[in-house]
Design an enzyme around this catalytic site. Structure first.
Site, PDB file in Angstrom:
ATOM      1  N   LYS A  69     -78.577 -42.263  14.506  1.00  0.00           N
ATOM      2  CA  LYS A  69     -78.558 -40.813  14.390  1.00  0.00           C
ATOM      3  C   LYS A  69     -77.258 -40.430  13.677  1.00  0.00           C
ATOM      4  O   LYS A  69     -76.218 -41.094  13.866  1.00  0.00           O
ATOM      5  CB  LYS A  69     -78.589 -40.175  15.780  1.00  0.00           C
ATOM      6  CG  LYS A  69     -79.879 -40.442  16.530  1.00  0.00           C
ATOM      7  CD  LYS A  69     -81.019 -39.660  15.911  1.00  0.00           C
ATOM      8  CE  LYS A  69     -82.302 -39.841  16.699  1.00  0.00           C
ATOM      9  NZ  LYS A  69     -83.446 -39.206  16.031  1.00  0.00           N
ATOM     10  N   LYS A 174     -82.936 -33.865   0.777  1.00  0.00           N
ATOM     11  CA  LYS A 174     -83.512 -34.344   2.042  1.00  0.00           C
ATOM     12  C   LYS A 174     -83.055 -33.459   3.202  1.00  0.00           C
ATOM     13  O   LYS A 174     -83.823 -33.171   4.128  1.00  0.00           O
ATOM     14  CB  LYS A 174     -83.108 -35.811   2.266  1.00  0.00           C
ATOM     15  CG  LYS A 174     -83.611 -36.427   3.575  1.00  0.00           C
ATOM     16  CD  LYS A 174     -85.086 -36.726   3.549  1.00  0.00           C
ATOM     17  CE  LYS A 174     -85.733 -36.967   4.901  1.00  0.00           C
ATOM     18  NZ  LYS A 174     -85.087 -37.816   5.841  1.00  0.00           N
TER      19      LYS A 174
HETATM   20  O1  KPL Z   1     -87.092 -37.211   8.119  1.00  0.00           O
HETATM   21  C1  KPL Z   1     -88.018 -36.836   8.823  1.00  0.00           C
HETATM   22  C2  KPL Z   1     -87.724 -36.720  10.272  1.00  0.00           C
HETATM   23  O2  KPL Z   1     -88.620 -36.549  11.081  1.00  0.00           O
HETATM   24  O3  KPL Z   1     -86.517 -36.800  10.596  1.00  0.00           O
HETATM   25  C3  KPL Z   1     -89.341 -36.460   8.202  1.00  0.00           C
HETATM   26  C4  KPL Z   1     -89.352 -36.962   6.767  1.00  0.00           C
HETATM   27  C5  KPL Z   1     -89.482 -34.967   8.218  1.00  0.00           C
HETATM   28  C6  KPL Z   1     -90.529 -37.122   8.832  1.00  0.00           C
HETATM   29  O4  KPL Z   1     -90.898 -36.588  10.043  1.00  0.00           O
END
Ligand code: KPL
Length: 293
Positions: A69, A174
């Site tokens: 994380k 992202k």
């Molecule tokens: O990165 C993701 C996450 O859940 O942390 C995605 C790409 C949205 C996939 O669930």
């Protein structure tokens, strides 16, 4: 592979088909992998037996992949001290500050983003619930050729990856995707795909992307709102059956990455004087859920 939750287990499992992989994970996951192997179901089906341990291995490692994380990156880097001057470090995490944190200590750093949807089902078992794209780029003292080589190796192990010319932009993109999908799914308790089916959630998703893209532009990344929305919708569609990592965290009573994703965007927005009503409302709602969990 330091941090073998859902994503780390998928990638580590795939890489172990051709490479000597060590997963550093929690005790219960390590025990299950040692007993019965690591199983992946869904879009990828495999059962493999990588090395698994709770401690950082003593042996030298060519590549150290951090997939913890984002709030654990500092602790991860400290634990990986013995590889700082010898290994190539690669971050494949949510949030856009991990590579900076790693590069403060490690000599050679590459950074990547991946938008696969993976669910941690139970110790020893993860479900690959949605396909996504993976991009890797150079960050500090790593050559383009080395990163291309990594991407090729990942691809040949069944984890298609491409070289990125501008990984900092990819990390922002992202984060924009995550700041829209993750809090909304965690609050509404729905799979990613439902965001496209419920008009009110879809509208909030689009507004979140618009706001966050404006912050990215102020930070010198050419990301237009229309492109951010299109990519976010595509991720939600391709991972429609997945429960986002933030939803999984809330359901398991765990801390979420909301500060490292939406909070980091909010900090940049505040510095630049950009209003962020939707992103902030979602961020604060998740923080409340987290507090009660
Ligand atoms: O990165 C993701 C996450 O859940 O942390 C995605 C790409 C949205 C996939 O669930």
């Amino acid at each position: 592979m330091f941090g073998a939750g859902a994503m780390g287990s998928l990638i580590g499992g795939l890489l172990s088909s051709r490479h000597d992989v060590t997963l550093v994970a929690r005790q219960d996951h390590v025990d299950a992998i040692r007993r019965c192997g690591l199983r992946v179901t869904g879009m990828t089906e495999l059962c493999t037996q990588p090395w698994a341990m709770t401690e950082v291995p003593a042996a030298p490692q060519d590549v150290v992949i951090i997939s913890t994380k984002a709030y654990d990156t500092r602790v991860a880097v400290a634990a990986l001290r013995r590889f700082w001057h010898t290994s190539l470090f690669l971050t494949l995490q949510n949030g856009f500050r991990n590579a900076d944190i790693i590069a403060r200590k490690a000599d050679r750093v590459a950074a990547g983003t991946t938008s696969h949807g993976v669910t941690y089902v139970r110790e020893g078992l993860v479900r690959h619930a949605g396909l996504g794209d993976t991009y890797i780029g150079t960050f500090r003292k790593v050559t383009t050729e080395e990163v291309k080589e990594l991407a090729r190796e990942f691809t040949s192990c069944g984890f298609p990856s491409a070289y990125s010319e501008d990984v900092r932009r990819d990390l922002w993109m992202k984060a924009i995707v995550n700041a829209a999908i993750n809090p909304l799914t965690a609050i509404a308790k729905v799979e990613n795909g439902r965001l496209l089916q419920i008009p009110q959630l879809h509208a909030l998703m689009r507004q979140s992307c618009e706001e966050a893209a404006a912050v990215a532009r102020a930070e010198d990344h050419q990301i237009q709102a229309a492109e951010a929305i299109k990519i976010t919708e595509r991720v939600a569609l391709r991972t429609a059956a997945n429960r986002s990592s933030m939803l999984q965290d809330i359901e398991r009573g765990r801390r979420t990455e909301v500060s490292q994703i939406s909070g980091a965007i909010a900090e940049a927005a505040e510095r630049r004087g950009i209003p962020l009503p939707v992103v902030n409302a979602l961020r604060l709602s998740v923080s409340e859920l987290e507090r009660h969990a």
